[in-house]
Design an enzyme around this catalytic site. Structure first.
Site, PDB file in Angstrom:
ATOM      1  N   HIS A 153      39.652  45.141  45.615  1.00  0.00           N
ATOM      2  CA  HIS A 153      39.920  45.468  44.204  1.00  0.00           C
ATOM      3  C   HIS A 153      40.960  46.574  44.122  1.00  0.00           C
ATOM      4  CE1 HIS A 153      36.182  43.682  42.213  1.00  0.00           C
ATOM      5  NE2 HIS A 153      35.968  43.474  43.502  1.00  0.00           N
TER       6      HIS A 153
ATOM      7  N   GLU B  53      43.973  42.951  39.111  1.00  0.00           N
ATOM      8  CA  GLU B  53      44.007  43.836  40.281  1.00  0.00           C
ATOM      9  C   GLU B  53      44.863  43.159  41.352  1.00  0.00           C
ATOM     10  OE1 GLU B  53      39.875  44.833  40.967  1.00  0.00           O
ATOM     11  OE2 GLU B  53      39.703  45.711  38.977  1.00  0.00           O
TER      12      GLU B  53
ATOM     13  N   HIS C 199      38.670  40.544  39.717  1.00  0.00           N
ATOM     14  CA  HIS C 199      39.273  41.035  38.470  1.00  0.00           C
ATOM     15  C   HIS C 199      40.750  40.619  38.476  1.00  0.00           C
ATOM     16  CE1 HIS C 199      35.824  44.023  38.691  1.00  0.00           C
ATOM     17  NE2 HIS C 199      35.546  43.174  37.725  1.00  0.00           N
TER      18      HIS C 199
ATOM     19  N   GLU D 279      38.302  49.466  47.091  1.00  0.00           N
ATOM     20  CA  GLU D 279      39.281  49.843  46.060  1.00  0.00           C
ATOM     21  C   GLU D 279      40.548  50.322  46.758  1.00  0.00           C
ATOM     22  OE1 GLU D 279      38.691  49.386  42.882  1.00  0.00           O
ATOM     23  OE2 GLU D 279      36.512  49.044  42.945  1.00  0.00           O
TER      24      GLU D 279
END
Ligand SMILES: O=C(O)CCC(=O)N[C@@H](CCC(=O)O)C(=O)O
Ligand SMILES: [Zn+2]
Length: 345
Positions: A160, A66, A63, A224
């Protein structure tokens, strides 16, 4: 390009200068210890002369907005190019979606992390940049893992950051793994990196980490690392432990991990993914509700098509709520506490 990289040691800069693809691939040596291979824009491999049995993929920017993982990976690549860090394991770095990095957006046309495991070629086929890139990224991971020694330990950390705030700042998604135990050692490695929360996924997906887990039996995770912020605005001191542990992993230094201890981590089982069925899908809770917020049984989480979607278990925590996805895609994952019987070690 070779000269530019040798001078700047900034692989992100080189990638963003030619975000679609590189016209040429190139190879060079670092001293006499490591061969560096640049396979494409955002794709660089470090091949130590003597590798110690681990094949590591570190991906980021699947992404484009990010940014913390991009800064982290570029820093590791720079350390390797400057020979401040010497690779003793094979390692492939991937900047997933360079055009989206330039755009400062999650994606250009389509969410890249829904296009793996062949999804890029399903239906309308290779019609946009993300579909083409997903296919290439699969090819590069295959090329990397296929040229490893037999019985090597394959690892893929897909890095991410999340759209919203979170009760657990850093967390990992362990892809669906039927018939294979979860690795307690990997969970303790993540914990040592400052990633103290793990979600066990309950079904196959089209994510990058599931691609590596399914096809190469890699210890693969989506990780994450906090909240999305513009490039340069990340507080990199929040990644000191992660940077240190990844450096030790790459350099084959002792990891000094404790044995698996369930009390050291928060473990969640995904109990269901709620997919969007209608265009009018909406959540009942506010946009600033954090990931891992819990709701009681019967609570109406969302509405669509004139129906209410309610919490089914005694309590369910939510993660990644996003109503603005295309019909058919995941809007939220619902979680319950996990048991530890499927964890090795
Ligand atoms: O914060 C969000 O809503 C999304 C953050 C993100 O990109 N998460 C990954 C998770 C992939 C997985 O389930 O393994 C994604 O949605 O692609
Ligand atoms: Zn992401």
């Amino acid at each position: 390009m070779l000269q530019a990289l040798k001078e700047s040691k900034d692989f992100l800069q080189l990638t963003l200068a030619q975000p679609q693809h590189f016209d040429e691939t190139f190879t060079f040596m670092l001293g006499s210890h490591t061969q560096v291979e640049v396979w494409d824009t955002g794709v660089i491999v470090f091949e130590p002369k003597v590798a110690r049995g681990k094949d590591i993929v570190l991906s980021c920017a699947v992404h484009g907005n990010e940014t913390a993982p991009i800064e982290l990976c570029n820093g590791l690549i720079k350390s390797l190019l400057e020979e401040r860090l010497i690779a003793e394991q094979r390692i492939l770095f991937l900047f997933g979606n360079p055009p989206a990095i330039i755009n400062g957006t999650r994606f250009i046309d389509e969410n890249l992390n829904r296009l793996f495991n062949g999804a890029h070629s399903v239906g309308e086929g290779l019609v946009n940049p993300e579909r083409i890139r997903a296919k290439k990224l699969e090819f590069y991971v295959d090329k990397f893992f296929s040229s490893s020694k037999d019985n090597s330990h394959k690892i893929h950390y897909d890095l991410h950051t999340a759209i919203r705030g979170s009760k657990h700042e850093k967390f990992a998604i362990y892809p669906y793994r039927p018939g294979r135990k979860y690795s307690g050692e990997q969970i303790m490695f993540l914990e040592a990196c400052g990633i103290d929360t793990v979600l066990f996924h309950h079904e196959p997906t089209t994510t990058f980490s599931y691609f590596s887990s399914l096809n190469y039996q890699a210890d693969a995770f989506t990780i994450e690392l906090g909240k999305v912020l513009p490039m340069g605005q990340n507080d990199m001191t929040r990644f000191i432990a992660l940077n240190e542990m990844l450096s030790r992993l790459i350099g084959n230094k002792p990891l000094e991990l404790p044995v698996f201890n369930a009390n050291a981590v928060n473990l969640y089982q995904v109990c269901r993914a709620i997919n969007k069925g209608f265009d009018d899908f909406e959540f009942t809770f506010a946009n600033d509700v954090e990931n891992f917020t819990s709701f009681p049984k019967g609570y109406i989480l969302a509405k669509e098509g004139g129906e209410s979607i309610k919490v089914e278990h005694e309590v369910e925590a939510i993660v990644f709520p996003n109503a603005k996805v295309p019909v058919g895609q995941r809007t939220v994952l619902c979680l319950k506490p996990a048991t530890t019987e499927n964890i090795d070690g």
